[in-house]
Motif scaffolding. Sequence first.
Motif, PDB file in Angstrom:
ATOM      1  N   LEU A   6       0.735  -1.126   0.153  1.00  0.00           N
ATOM      2  CA  LEU A   6      -0.085   0.008  -0.003  1.00  0.00           C
ATOM      3  C   LEU A   6       0.720   1.425   0.082  1.00  0.00           C
ATOM      4  CD1 LEU A   6      -2.740  -1.366   2.679  1.00  0.00           C
ATOM      5  CD2 LEU A   6      -2.774  -1.193   0.269  1.00  0.00           C
ATOM      6  N   HIS A   7       1.544   1.414   0.853  1.00  0.00           N
ATOM      7  CA  HIS A   7       2.661   2.517   0.960  1.00  0.00           C
ATOM      8  C   HIS A   7       3.696   2.311   1.979  1.00  0.00           C
ATOM      9  CE1 HIS A   7       0.093   2.907   4.545  1.00  0.00           C
ATOM     10  NE2 HIS A   7       1.116   3.479   5.132  1.00  0.00           N
ATOM     11  N   LYS A   8       4.683   3.154   2.174  1.00  0.00           N
ATOM     12  CA  LYS A   8       6.034   3.396   2.749  1.00  0.00           C
ATOM     13  C   LYS A   8       5.696   4.241   3.906  1.00  0.00           C
ATOM     14  CE  LYS A   8      10.854   3.791   2.336  1.00  0.00           C
ATOM     15  NZ  LYS A   8      11.874   3.938   1.267  1.00  0.00           N
ATOM     16  N   THR A   9       5.973   3.958   5.138  1.00  0.00           N
ATOM     17  CA  THR A   9       5.832   4.785   6.319  1.00  0.00           C
ATOM     18  C   THR A   9       7.065   5.640   6.698  1.00  0.00           C
ATOM     19  OG1 THR A   9       7.179   3.421   7.819  1.00  0.00           O
ATOM     20  CG2 THR A   9       4.678   2.807   7.578  1.00  0.00           C
ATOM     21  N   PRO A  10       6.926   6.869   7.093  1.00  0.00           N
ATOM     22  CA  PRO A  10       7.990   7.792   7.223  1.00  0.00           C
ATOM     23  C   PRO A  10       9.302   7.183   7.863  1.00  0.00           C
ATOM     24  CG  PRO A  10       6.090   8.890   8.050  1.00  0.00           C
ATOM     25  CD  PRO A  10       5.575   7.412   7.849  1.00  0.00           C
ATOM     26  N   LYS A  11       9.252   6.067   8.844  1.00  0.00           N
ATOM     27  CA  LYS A  11      10.259   5.647   9.283  1.00  0.00           C
ATOM     28  C   LYS A  11      10.991   4.472   8.305  1.00  0.00           C
ATOM     29  CE  LYS A  11       9.350   6.221  14.128  1.00  0.00           C
ATOM     30  NZ  LYS A  11       9.247   5.916  15.343  1.00  0.00           N
ATOM     31  N   GLY A  12      10.316   4.130   7.078  1.00  0.00           N
ATOM     32  CA  GLY A  12      10.835   3.278   6.092  1.00  0.00           C
ATOM     33  C   GLY A  12      10.172   2.105   5.969  1.00  0.00           C
ATOM     34  N   PHE A  13       9.255   1.674   7.002  1.00  0.00           N
ATOM     35  CA  PHE A  13       8.503   0.161   6.585  1.00  0.00           C
ATOM     36  C   PHE A  13       7.837   0.455   5.566  1.00  0.00           C
ATOM     37  CE2 PHE A  13       9.952   0.580  11.127  1.00  0.00           C
ATOM     38  CZ  PHE A  13      10.362  -0.771  11.593  1.00  0.00           C
ATOM     39  N   LEU A  14       7.300  -0.843   5.124  1.00  0.00           N
ATOM     40  CA  LEU A  14       6.328  -1.061   4.124  1.00  0.00           C
ATOM     41  C   LEU A  14       5.158  -1.573   4.724  1.00  0.00           C
ATOM     42  CD1 LEU A  14       8.659  -2.618   1.347  1.00  0.00           C
ATOM     43  CD2 LEU A  14       7.993  -0.147   1.312  1.00  0.00           C
ATOM     44  N   ILE A  15       3.798  -0.906   4.254  1.00  0.00           N
ATOM     45  CA  ILE A  15       2.542  -1.508   4.768  1.00  0.00           C
ATOM     46  C   ILE A  15       1.813  -2.142   3.590  1.00  0.00           C
ATOM     47  CG2 ILE A  15       0.456  -0.900   5.813  1.00  0.00           C
ATOM     48  CD1 ILE A  15       2.892  -0.538   7.750  1.00  0.00           C
ATOM     49  N   ALA A  16       1.355  -3.344   3.877  1.00  0.00           N
ATOM     50  CA  ALA A  16       0.632  -4.185   2.849  1.00  0.00           C
ATOM     51  C   ALA A  16      -0.295  -4.654   3.512  1.00  0.00           C
ATOM     52  CB  ALA A  16       1.685  -5.342   2.319  1.00  0.00           C
ATOM     53  N   ARG A  17      -1.432  -5.110   2.364  1.00  0.00           N
ATOM     54  CA  ARG A  17      -2.512  -5.837   2.981  1.00  0.00           C
ATOM     55  C   ARG A  17      -2.578  -7.203   2.539  1.00  0.00           C
ATOM     56  NH1 ARG A  17      -7.824  -3.035   4.081  1.00  0.00           N
ATOM     57  NH2 ARG A  17      -8.789  -4.421   5.802  1.00  0.00           N
ATOM     58  N   GLY A  18      -2.883  -8.317   3.206  1.00  0.00           N
ATOM     59  CA  GLY A  18      -3.029  -9.717   2.921  1.00  0.00           C
ATOM     60  C   GLY A  18      -4.286 -10.383   3.559  1.00  0.00           C
ATOM     61  N   LYS A  19      -3.608 -11.695   3.686  1.00  0.00           N
ATOM     62  CA  LYS A  19      -4.951 -12.728   4.123  1.00  0.00           C
ATOM     63  C   LYS A  19      -4.338 -13.237   5.633  1.00  0.00           C
ATOM     64  CE  LYS A  19      -6.848 -13.809   0.123  1.00  0.00           C
ATOM     65  NZ  LYS A  19      -7.665 -14.691  -0.695  1.00  0.00           N
ATOM     66  N   ARG A  20      -5.208 -14.157   6.437  1.00  0.00           N
ATOM     67  CA  ARG A  20      -4.806 -14.307   7.516  1.00  0.00           C
ATOM     68  C   ARG A  20      -3.695 -15.282   7.767  1.00  0.00           C
ATOM     69  NH1 ARG A  20     -10.067 -16.877   9.999  1.00  0.00           N
ATOM     70  NH2 ARG A  20     -11.101 -15.654   8.469  1.00  0.00           N
ATOM     71  N   GLU A  21      -3.337 -15.994   6.786  1.00  0.00           N
ATOM     72  CA  GLU A  21      -2.442 -17.054   6.748  1.00  0.00           C
ATOM     73  C   GLU A  21      -0.845 -16.509   7.126  1.00  0.00           C
ATOM     74  OE1 GLU A  21      -4.409 -17.050   4.270  1.00  0.00           O
ATOM     75  OE2 GLU A  21      -5.928 -18.593   5.101  1.00  0.00           O
ATOM     76  N   ILE A  22      -0.494 -15.289   6.957  1.00  0.00           N
ATOM     77  CA  ILE A  22       0.687 -14.768   6.867  1.00  0.00           C
ATOM     78  C   ILE A  22       1.492 -14.819   8.576  1.00  0.00           C
ATOM     79  CG2 ILE A  22       2.082 -12.750   6.634  1.00  0.00           C
ATOM     80  CD1 ILE A  22      -0.018 -11.915   4.493  1.00  0.00           C
TER      81      ILE A  22
END
Length: 81
Positions: A6-22
């Motif tokens: 989805l996007h990158k946070t100001p601290k450099g992490f990536l945010i994604a959207r997935g399913k429950r098996e992760i």
Amino acid sequence: MKVEILHKTPKGFLIARGKREIKIGSVVIFKNKKIGKVVDIFGPVAKPYIKILPINKDIEVSGTAYIKNDKSKYKNTEKKN
């Protein structure tokens, strides 16, 4: 398993959207390259958000990535005598 970056946070992490098996600690692959690993899972259980720690903080990624679980559920299925 597919996830949508989805996007990158100001601290450099990536945010994604997935399913429950992760699982935390799973490897994230984008265009056949390892880009990071899952460090946190939050939000709704059915379709959680995933916080990814990238290998390279300068990485710019958007689109579909794949999660490879490190721990196979079949790892210790060998029959021992």
